[in-house]
Write a protein that holds these residues in place. Structure first.
Motif, PDB file in Angstrom:
ATOM      1  N   SER A 149       0.827  -1.210   0.000  1.00  0.00           N
ATOM      2  CA  SER A 149       0.000   0.000   0.000  1.00  0.00           C
ATOM      3  C   SER A 149       0.856   1.253   0.000  1.00  0.00           C
ATOM      4  N   SER A 150       1.959   1.211   0.739  1.00  0.00           N
ATOM      5  CA  SER A 150       2.858   2.361   0.796  1.00  0.00           C
ATOM      6  C   SER A 150       3.462   2.643  -0.568  1.00  0.00           C
ATOM      7  N   ARG A 151       3.862   1.599  -1.285  1.00  0.00           N
ATOM      8  CA  ARG A 151       4.435   1.785  -2.623  1.00  0.00           C
ATOM      9  C   ARG A 151       3.408   2.351  -3.588  1.00  0.00           C
ATOM     10  N   GLN A 152       2.166   1.887  -3.476  1.00  0.00           N
ATOM     11  CA  GLN A 152       1.123   2.370  -4.378  1.00  0.00           C
ATOM     12  C   GLN A 152       0.816   3.845  -4.139  1.00  0.00           C
ATOM     13  N   ARG A 153       0.961   4.287  -2.897  1.00  0.00           N
ATOM     14  CA  ARG A 153       0.704   5.701  -2.597  1.00  0.00           C
ATOM     15  C   ARG A 153       1.853   6.593  -3.050  1.00  0.00           C
ATOM     16  N   ARG A 154       3.037   6.012  -3.205  1.00  0.00           N
ATOM     17  CA  ARG A 154       4.211   6.801  -3.537  1.00  0.00           C
ATOM     18  C   ARG A 154       4.350   6.912  -5.062  1.00  0.00           C
TER      19      ARG A 154
END
Length: 278
Positions: free
Chosen positions: A156-161
Motif C-alpha cells: 500500500s505504501s508503494r502504491q501511494r508513492r
C-alpha cells in the motif's frame, strides 16, 4: 525575465536521474518504507532451473522480480543486462488486461515460481509468513517472506508513492477506434484480433517511435499504425508530480477487435510504478 533554457533542461535531467534511481526500490525484495519492519522479512535462495529455457530464449534478461499479494503474483519487473540505470526495465501488472496480454505474448515460456515458493515456505519458515517477492534467476529463485500484514502495508505504501502522472491520449479515443473499425474485416485469424504498439510520448506531447510488439505485422496492423501516426500531436506527456515538469516516457497501446466488430483501445501504464512507463 525568462530563465536559462539550458539550466532548466539540466535541472530536469538531474531530477529524472534521481527518480530513475529512487524508483529502483520497486524492484527490490524489501521496500524502503519497511525500515521499521526489516527484521520481519526472511530471505531464502532456492535452487531452481525451471526457467532455464526462458533465459536461453531471452539472453538479454538478467532477472525477473515478481511481487505477491495474498500469495498471488500482482506485478512483474523484467530487468535487463547492461542496463544499470534501469531505463529498459519493464513492468507488468497482472490484473491489467494490457499488461497481462503483452507479458503472455512476449514471455510465454516464463514459469512463475509459486510451487517452489510454497514448498520452501512450508518447510523452512514460520507458518505466519507469506511470500512477498520472488527474484527469478536462471538457476535460482531468491524469495522474501514476511507476515501478511507487513507485506500488504508495504504494498500500500508503494502504491501511494506515485512519482508521476501517466502519458495518455488527450483527445477522444473512441473516435480513434471508429477510424480503425473499417479495417477490422481484414483480420482473418482470431489470434490477430489483438495487436499492441509501443511508442514514446515526448515532452511536447508528440507520439514517436511506434513499434508493433504484439501481433502479426499485416495490412491491418499497418493501417492501424497509420491511424495513430495521424494522431501524433494529441498526447499528454508524463509529468513529475512534485515539480510539474513533463518528460518523455513509453506508452503501450492495445487495440482489440470485439466479437461485434467494434474496436476497443486501452493504454498502459495505468500508474507510473515504473518511472519510464516501459
Amino acid at each position: 525575465m525568462n530563465g536559462n533554457p539550458s539550466v532548466k533542461k539540466t535541472t530536469l535531467i538531474v531530477a529524472l536521474f534521481a527518480l530513475f534511481n529512487l524508483n529502483g526500490v520497486y524492484a527490490q525484495s524489501i521496500s524502503s518504507s519497511a525500515v521499521n519492519s526489516l527484521s520481519e522479512y526472511r530471505l531464502i535462495t532456492v535452487p531452481d532451473t525451471a526457467n532455464n529455457a526462458f533465459f536461453r530464449t531471452h539472453p538479454m534478461i538478467e532477472k525477473l522480480v515478481v511481487s505477491f499479494s495474498d500469495e498471488r503474483p500482482y506485478g512483474i519487473f523484467v530487468l535487463f543486462k547492461d542496463d544499470k540505470a534501469r531505463r529498459l526495465r519493464e513492468y507488468y501488472k497482472s490484473d491489467h488486461e494490457v499488461d497481462s496480454v503483452i507479458f503472455k505474448k512476449l514471455y510465454s515460456s516464463f514459469k512463475c515460481p509459486q510451487q517452489v515458493v510454497r514448498r520452501r515456505n512450508d518447510d523452512d519458515l514460520c507458518n505466519q509468513c507469506v511470500i512477498a517477492t520472488a527474484t527469478v534467476y536462471m538457476d535460482s529463485v531468491r524469495c522474501s517472506f514476511a507476515p501478511s500484514s507487513t507485506v500488504e502495508e508495504d504494498r500500500s505504501s508503494r502504491q501511494r508513492r506515485v512519482l508521476a502522472t501517466v502519458p495518455e491520449y488527450a483527445g477522444d479515443m473512441s473516435k480513434v477506434a471508429e477510424k480503425i473499425r473499417p479495417y477490422a474485416n481484414q483480420v482473418l485469424k482470431p489470434a490477430d484480433s489483438i495487436i499492441v504498439f509501443r511508442g514514446i510520448v515526448m515532452q511536447d506531447g508528440v507520439l514517436r517511435n511506434l513499434e508493433l510488439i504484439v501481433g502479426r505485422k499485416s495490412v491491418y496492423s499497418d493501417k492501424v499504425q497509420k491511424v495513430f501516426e495521424q494522431q501524433v500531436h494529441g498526447w499528454s506527456p508524463a509529468k513529475l508530480i512534485e515539480s510539474n515538469a513533463t518528460y518523455e516516457s513509453y506508452i503501450k497501446i492495445y487495440i482489440r477487435i470485439n466479437n461485434d466488430g467494434t474496436v476497443s483501445i486501452l493504454t498502459s501504464p495505468r500508474t507510473m510504478v515504473n518511472i519510464t512507463g516501459r
